[in-house]
Every structure is written in structure tokens, then in C-alpha cells.
Design a protein around this motif. Structure first.
Motif, PDB file in Angstrom:
ATOM      1  N   GLU A   1      88.118 126.588  51.321  1.00  0.00           N
ATOM      2  CA  GLU A   1      89.443 126.549  50.403  1.00  0.00           C
ATOM      3  C   GLU A   1      89.917 128.428  49.984  1.00  0.00           C
ATOM      4  N   LEU A   2      91.161 128.211  50.510  1.00  0.00           N
ATOM      5  CA  LEU A   2      92.465 129.421  50.215  1.00  0.00           C
ATOM      6  C   LEU A   2      93.285 128.903  49.420  1.00  0.00           C
ATOM      7  N   GLN A   3      93.524 130.326  48.365  1.00  0.00           N
ATOM      8  CA  GLN A   3      94.456 130.225  47.218  1.00  0.00           C
ATOM      9  C   GLN A   3      95.305 130.838  47.817  1.00  0.00           C
ATOM     10  N   ASP A   4      96.721 130.752  47.654  1.00  0.00           N
ATOM     11  CA  ASP A   4      97.509 131.517  47.943  1.00  0.00           C
ATOM     12  C   ASP A   4      97.965 131.992  46.566  1.00  0.00           C
ATOM     13  N   SER A   5      99.474 132.003  46.462  1.00  0.00           N
ATOM     14  CA  SER A   5     100.179 132.473  45.234  1.00  0.00           C
ATOM     15  C   SER A   5     101.195 130.877  44.923  1.00  0.00           C
ATOM     16  N   THR A   6     101.069 130.206  45.639  1.00  0.00           N
ATOM     17  CA  THR A   6     101.774 128.487  45.499  1.00  0.00           C
ATOM     18  C   THR A   6     100.950 127.764  45.623  1.00  0.00           C
ATOM     19  N   GLY A   7      99.201 127.652  45.208  1.00  0.00           N
ATOM     20  CA  GLY A   7      98.370 126.818  46.124  1.00  0.00           C
ATOM     21  C   GLY A   7      97.047 126.937  46.849  1.00  0.00           C
ATOM     22  N   ARG A   8      96.647 125.746  47.138  1.00  0.00           N
ATOM     23  CA  ARG A   8      95.322 125.951  47.997  1.00  0.00           C
ATOM     24  C   ARG A   8      95.403 125.104  49.342  1.00  0.00           C
ATOM     25  N   ILE A   9      94.812 125.402  50.172  1.00  0.00           N
ATOM     26  CA  ILE A   9      95.006 124.804  51.708  1.00  0.00           C
ATOM     27  C   ILE A   9      93.346 125.066  52.148  1.00  0.00           C
ATOM     28  N   GLN A  10      92.303 123.673  52.809  1.00  0.00           N
ATOM     29  CA  GLN A  10      91.577 124.065  53.715  1.00  0.00           C
ATOM     30  C   GLN A  10      91.695 124.745  55.140  1.00  0.00           C
ATOM     31  N   ILE A  11      90.871 125.153  55.156  1.00  0.00           N
ATOM     32  CA  ILE A  11      90.986 126.178  56.631  1.00  0.00           C
ATOM     33  C   ILE A  11      89.163 125.944  57.092  1.00  0.00           C
ATOM     34  N   TYR A  12      90.270 126.060  58.349  1.00  0.00           N
ATOM     35  CA  TYR A  12      89.080 125.419  59.508  1.00  0.00           C
ATOM     36  C   TYR A  12      88.392 126.931  60.455  1.00  0.00           C
ATOM     37  N   LEU A  13      87.106 127.231  60.090  1.00  0.00           N
ATOM     38  CA  LEU A  13      86.891 127.941  60.985  1.00  0.00           C
ATOM     39  C   LEU A  13      86.033 128.118  62.105  1.00  0.00           C
ATOM     40  N   LYS A  14      86.107 127.867  63.691  1.00  0.00           N
ATOM     41  CA  LYS A  14      84.972 127.921  65.000  1.00  0.00           C
ATOM     42  C   LYS A  14      84.533 129.318  64.869  1.00  0.00           C
ATOM     43  N   ARG A  15      83.131 129.504  65.275  1.00  0.00           N
ATOM     44  CA  ARG A  15      82.487 130.985  65.393  1.00  0.00           C
ATOM     45  C   ARG A  15      83.929 131.594  66.605  1.00  0.00           C
ATOM     46  N   ASP A  16      83.723 130.602  67.553  1.00  0.00           N
ATOM     47  CA  ASP A  16      84.006 131.398  68.968  1.00  0.00           C
ATOM     48  C   ASP A  16      85.798 131.583  68.898  1.00  0.00           C
ATOM     49  N   ASP A  17      86.182 131.288  68.014  1.00  0.00           N
ATOM     50  CA  ASP A  17      87.750 131.069  68.419  1.00  0.00           C
ATOM     51  C   ASP A  17      87.542 132.200  67.494  1.00  0.00           C
ATOM     52  N   ILE A  18      87.077 132.787  66.500  1.00  0.00           N
ATOM     53  CA  ILE A  18      87.684 134.385  65.912  1.00  0.00           C
ATOM     54  C   ILE A  18      86.662 135.098  66.417  1.00  0.00           C
ATOM     55  N   CYS A  19      85.225 134.859  67.391  1.00  0.00           N
ATOM     56  CA  CYS A  19      84.555 135.615  68.151  1.00  0.00           C
ATOM     57  C   CYS A  19      84.596 135.517  69.455  1.00  0.00           C
ATOM     58  N   PRO A  20      86.179 135.630  70.046  1.00  0.00           N
ATOM     59  CA  PRO A  20      86.106 134.340  71.023  1.00  0.00           C
ATOM     60  C   PRO A  20      84.787 135.945  72.429  1.00  0.00           C
ATOM     61  N   GLY A  21      84.781 136.908  71.966  1.00  0.00           N
ATOM     62  CA  GLY A  21      84.082 137.785  72.489  1.00  0.00           C
ATOM     63  C   GLY A  21      82.466 137.354  72.739  1.00  0.00           C
ATOM     64  N   GLU A  22      81.517 138.397  73.137  1.00  0.00           N
ATOM     65  CA  GLU A  22      79.977 138.593  73.232  1.00  0.00           C
ATOM     66  C   GLU A  22      79.557 138.260  71.302  1.00  0.00           C
ATOM     67  N   ASP A  23      80.587 139.119  70.827  1.00  0.00           N
ATOM     68  CA  ASP A  23      79.950 139.839  69.897  1.00  0.00           C
ATOM     69  C   ASP A  23      80.530 138.740  68.470  1.00  0.00           C
ATOM     70  N   LYS A  24      79.100 138.412  67.948  1.00  0.00           N
ATOM     71  CA  LYS A  24      79.351 136.985  66.775  1.00  0.00           C
ATOM     72  C   LYS A  24      79.586 137.438  65.668  1.00  0.00           C
ATOM     73  N   THR A  25      79.547 139.315  65.321  1.00  0.00           N
ATOM     74  CA  THR A  25      79.198 138.742  64.664  1.00  0.00           C
ATOM     75  C   THR A  25      80.407 139.294  62.800  1.00  0.00           C
TER      76      THR A  25
END
Length: 573
Positions: free
Chosen positions: A74-98
Motif C-alpha cells: 500500500e502506497l500513501q502519497d499526499s492525497t491518499g492510499r493506493i494498492q501497488i502490485y509488484l512482480k519479481r520478473d517485472d521489476i527485475c527483467p534480467g538475471e539479477d533479481k536483487t
């Protein structure tokens, strides 16, 4: 200087070092260009889904649900909150999954600021979410936020509700209790709408000195300071009235100022030593004209804040649409006490105060005695907006004598929900009369009245050059905001109300813990658990402490003997 850190704070500092070891700057300097906000997405996504295919957002992580190679947060900015979805291979498209396996899952914490890029979508359960394709750390939080939890019935647990902590740590309060932000949004609207109203009339906003040689313009005790370069005492202003009147003398038709005032007096639900006041002075007007202007202005403000002129304040519905009821000072006292004080001298007023059970002092003159009766017996009855008019001359040394009623001045105060929020006069512009009235104030000061007004010779000189007929008004902005946001203490509408200095808790030594039976090797463990004093330990639940010690021993892989339960219980005797 050593700082006693809790276990959470120690772990977060360790994460900070690990992030740096990975080459990640936990406090980057570069601009992060945000293109979307939580409230805007919530309001408009379903109608305009194509507008949110590429968004950049920033805010705090407020919760996380890690599920292997995919996670929700859940991300909270100055206006409110919103759900965020994170998928390992989307934010780490290469071999390095750090970035996912180590940074997001292990080194980021609740409260950290992050930036995300991605697209908005609806989950299978219909919740608006952001599918993250890029993630960056913007600021590492080293202190854990209070966790406000809700159960299945919606009941709040562990809320950050202690008033002293909330006012002292407003930055935490508004983070974990974002609903309170609306109070300050409303406050901003109150000031901006009043400013817009005055600007449309052609009146000019000005600034006048806060440091003043003479504490004039009101009856109040000042703060005293010293100007080193000029080697002279100065006062923080209790009002800006006398300087604004100088500008009317100078030829301006209307001037106003939103400014900080300072009065070295008591603190309670409606008083703070530093407060915001609005004062406005308009030439060629009188207090009757001012009543009509105030009604129009306040109705405008109420409509800007609420959309309608009716405001709920506690159990009362307050209607800011005029016309407002008008009662003279003497008539209001007679209405609520059945006593006519209009012809009484000082001695008779003092006896009346005694009869009514009102405590007074010898330093109080006739005006202060009338004011004490009014405050004690009338104010609380004035719920709907009510003008109290035509005050005894002794109460108001800066107001013009009444045009038709001997011994009174042309003044009104506006009371709403039992409290005064505005004060206005037909301004006294007779310099000879003004000097005589200020001399009478000097006599009261000599009797010990520390709220009596001071003599301001330069102001009198300005009046001698001629000031046109003028009406002036002062409004307590903080009290007005209290009314319009249904708050019952002034501290709720101030970002940073005045507080006593925070008490520093002196950390105990190892010997202090050893003296109550704690083995020396377990003292650092208790410190990591957040117990920096023996009193903090003794205030905890003994059974929970015993269980947590076992958990810490396992977590930290300690090769020390676990103390028996009866030994731990003995620490609390």
C-alpha cells in the motif's frame, strides 16, 4: 553522543548499510517527476482507464503482503492510499533479481519513501491498483511508524491517539492519521477565501511589525524580548491594530493583514500563546456597516469549506447565513441574569460579582468587572451567531463614543457556539479623546492590571495628522477554523501548538538492570527490545517479556543461557 536505539531502529540502520553496500543511495538527490496521485486515480480511473496506462507515483510504503515472486503493498502519497502490485520478473527483467529478492523483500520497511512507474489496473477482486514495472528507493525511514490496525469488524487497534504525542509529533500524526489533514486543508480554504473576498473589494493586504516598541492594540500581557544591536526592550505584538490605523492615516481606503499575534497568558482549549489573527480597517465605514460585511464574508467562507452555510459543531447546527441576532452588552446581561448593571458604579459592580459568585480582583476597573459578569453568565448561551454591541466606554479605549448612548462605545463582538470569534469598532479618531482614554489605562496599570493598554505617543501623533472615519475588525482565525471543522480544542487546528519541553528519559546503566536481578549478558538484549530504563521494563507485561526473550535468543542466535521464568518474574517484583 550515544543514542539508545530499539531493536527495530537497529535493524533499519543495518538495512541502511546493506543498501549502501549494494550501491543504492538511500537518500538520492535527483528530481523524481510524479505524474499521478492516489485520489485522482481513485476518482477517475474507471471513467478514463486509458489515461492511466503510464503513471509515475511516489509515497510511503504503509503495508506489505509478500507472496513469493509477487507482492502487494500500500502506497500513501499526499492525497491518499493506493494498492501497488509488484512482480519479481517485472521489476527485475534480467538475471539479477536483487531489487526484488533482497531490496524490496528484506531491506525496505513500512514508512520508506519509494517511487514507482507502471500502469493502473483492476485486480480480480475489483480493487484499483498500480502494476509496478520500475521501483526506486527515495528515502529510508529509520524509525518505525506506529501501526494502526483494523480488525475484520473495522475496529481500530493500536491507534496513534495520545494528544500530547500527536501534537508534539505532528509529522507522525498526519502520516498515520491522514484524516486529520482535512482540518488543515479547511484552514487553508478559510484564509484563502477570506483573502479573495477582501481582494475583490479592492482592499490591500499589508504586513506590519511583529517586534514592537509599544504593546498596543489590545488588552493582553505581552512577551518581552531584547534587541541587542539597539540595546532596548521590545515586545512581540499582541495586535497589529495601531500600525494598520497608521496606514489609514496615510491614505489607504482599506488594509488587512493575516498575522501571528503573541499573548503571554494562559493556555486552554481555546487559547494558544501564539495565534493567527485577521485585522481589517476600512475608511469611511462604521460598525453597523461592518456587521453586514462580516455576515456576508463568513457565509462565503462557510460555503467554500462546506458547500452550504450550515455547519455542525458538536450537537449544534450553526447557520452562518445572516442576519445575525443583535444584543447590547447590558441587555445580554439582563437577559441571562435578570440584573440591570447599566447604571452601576464600580462598587456596585463588585458587589454584583460577589452575589453572582464571580471572583474578581482589586485591580479590575468598571470595564473589567462588566466583562467578568458577561463572560461568566452570558457567553455560553450564545450558540447561533450573535452580535453583542454597545460596550461600556471603560472596556474599549480604542473605540469611538456611541453616537446616541452616553457612556457606551460603538463596538460589537461576534459570538458563535459560546465563544467570541470577532471584535469590531467604529474606530476612535479623535486624538484628544484617545490620549485621555490611554491615560486612564495607565491608571489601571498602576493599580496592577497587567492587561491594561500602554501609551503609544507615535500612534497619537499619527491621529493628530487626521484619520478619516474608519471601521476596524479582528477575527481569531484559529477559533473560526475550530468552528468550521467541528474541533473542540485549538491544538487540533494548529500544526504545531505550544508544548512544554519534551522530557528526556535518561537511559539506565547495565548496573541498574543487574541490581533487579537481570543477568549482565541479557541487558543488551533488553535494550534491543526497547527497554532503556528499569521503569520501562517494569511497566511491561512479565509473561510477554519472558516470551520475547526466548524469541530474541533464537533470532539473534545467542549462545547464552535462557533465564528461568521465575527469575524473569522476579524482575517485576
Amino acid at each position: 553522543m550515544s543514542i539508545a536505539l530499539s531493536e527495530q531502529e537497529i535493524l533499519r540502520r543495518e538495512s541502511l548499510q546493506q543498501l549502501r553496500a549494494l550501491g543504492i543511495n538511500p537518500y538520492p538527490a535527483e528530481e523524481y517527476k510524479v505524474t499521478a496521485w492516489a485520489q485522482d486515480i481513485a476518482d477517475n480511473f474507471e471513467r478514463f482507464p486509458d489515461s492511466y496506462k503510464n503513471v509515475t507515483m511516489a509515497g510511503r510504503i504503509m503495508s506489505r503482503r509478500i507472496m513469493g515472486s509477487a507482492s502487494f503493498a500500500e502506497l500513501q502519497d499526499s492525497t491518499g492510499r493506493i494498492q501497488i502490485y509488484l512482480k519479481r520478473d517485472d521489476i527485475c527483467p534480467g538475471e539479477d533479481k536483487t531489487l526484488y529478492n533482497t531490496v524490496f523483500k528484506k531491506l525496505l520497511d513500512i514508512g520508506d519513501y519509494i517511487g514507482v512507474k507502471g500502469f493502473v489496473f483492476l485486480t480480480q477482486t475489483g480493487e484499483i491498483s498500480v502494476h509496478v514495472q520500475e521501483l526506486v528507493l527515495l528515502s529510508k525511514s529509520l524509525k518505525p511508524l506506529p501501526v494502526v490496525k483494523r480488525d475484520e469488524e473495522g475496529q481500530v487497534h493500536d491507534a496513534f491517539t495520545d494528544p500530547e504525542l500527536r501534537y508534539r509529533q505532528r509529522y507522525v500524526d498526519l502520516t498515520v492519521n491522514p484524516g486529520y489533514k482535512q482540518i488543515f486543508v479547511a484552514r487553508s480554504k478559510v484564509i484563502s477565501s477570506m483573502r479573495e473576498y477582501f481582494n475583490k473589494q479592492g482592499w490591500m493586504e499589508v504586513e506590519t511589525p511583529i517586534l514592537q516598541l509599544v504593546h498596543g492594540g489590545a488588552a493582553a500581557r505581552p512577551f518581552v524580548t531584547h534587541h541587542n544591536a539597539l540595546d532596548m526592550p521590545l515586545f512581540l505584538r499582541i495586535a497589529n491594530e495601531l500600525y494598520l490605523k497608521r496606514l489609514i492615516v496615510a491614505g489607504f481606503d482599506g488594509v488587512f493583514e493575516f498575522g501571528k499575534m503573541f499573548r503571554n497568558e494562559g493556555m486552554d482549549r481555546t487559547h494558544n500563546p501564539e495565534f493567527t489573527g485577521l485585522e481589517i480597517y476600512v475608511a469611511y465605514k462604521d460598525y453597523i456597516w461592518m456587521m453586514a460585511m462580516v455576515e456576508e464574508c463568513l457565509e462565503t467562507v462557510a460555503r467554500v469549506v462546506h458547500g452550504i452555510p450550515v455547519v455542525q459543531v458538536g450537537g449544534n447546527e450553526i447557520n452562518f447565513a445572516g442576519p445575525y441576532e443583535k444584543l447590547s452588552m447590558y441587555d445580554s446581561i439582563k437577559k441571562y441574569t435578570d440584573i440591570d448593571v447599566s447604571g452601576m458604579d464600580e462598587d456596585a459592580l463588585r458587589l454584583t460579582c460577589g452575589y453572582l459568585g464571580i471572583e474578581v480582583s482589586e485591580s479590575m476597573g468598571k470595564g473589567r468587572l462588566v466583562d467578568e459578569i458577561f463572560s461568566a453568565k452570558v457567553e455560553a448561551n450564545l450558540i447561533q451567531p450573535t452580535y453583542i454591541t454597545d460596550y461600556p466606554i471603560e472596556m474599549t479605549p480604542l473605540a469611538k463614543k456611541h453616537r446616541s448612548k452616553e457612556g457606551l462605545v460603538e463596538r460589537f463582538e461576534l459570538f458563535v457556539n459560546g465563544k467570541e470569534i470577532a471584535n469590531a469598532y467604529s474606530e476612535l479618531n479623535d486624538p484628544i479623546d484617545q490620549r485621555e482614554r490611554l491615560e486612564e489605562q495607565l491608571i489601571l496599570a498602576g493599580r496592577g492590571d497587567d492587561e491594561a493598554m500602554a501609551m503609544d505617543d507615535d500612534f497619537l501623533r499619527a491621529l493628530e495628522y487626521g484619520m478619516p472615519p474608519t471601521s476596524g475588525l479582528g477575527i481569531g482565525i484559529d477559533r473560526l477554523v475550530m468552528l468550521l471543522t467541528n474541533q473542540h480544542t485549538i491544538q487540533e487546528v494548529l500544526f504545531f501548538p505550544q508544548m512544554r519541553p519534551e522530557k528526556k528519559v535518561k537511559a539506565a546503566t547495565a548496573d541498574d538492570f543487574i541490581n533487579i536481578g537481570v543477568p549482565a549478558e541479557w541487558v543488551p538484549v533488553l535494550n534491543k527490545m526497547g527497554f532503556n530504563t528499569v521503569d520501562e521494563l517494569k511497566a511491561a507485561n512479565p509473561n510477554k517479556v519472558f516470551n520475547d526473550l526466548g524469541g530474541m535468543r533464537k533470532k539473534l542466535k545467542l549462545e547464552i543461557v535462557m533465564p528461568a521464568k521465575e527469575v524473569v518474574m522476579a524482575w517485576f517484583e
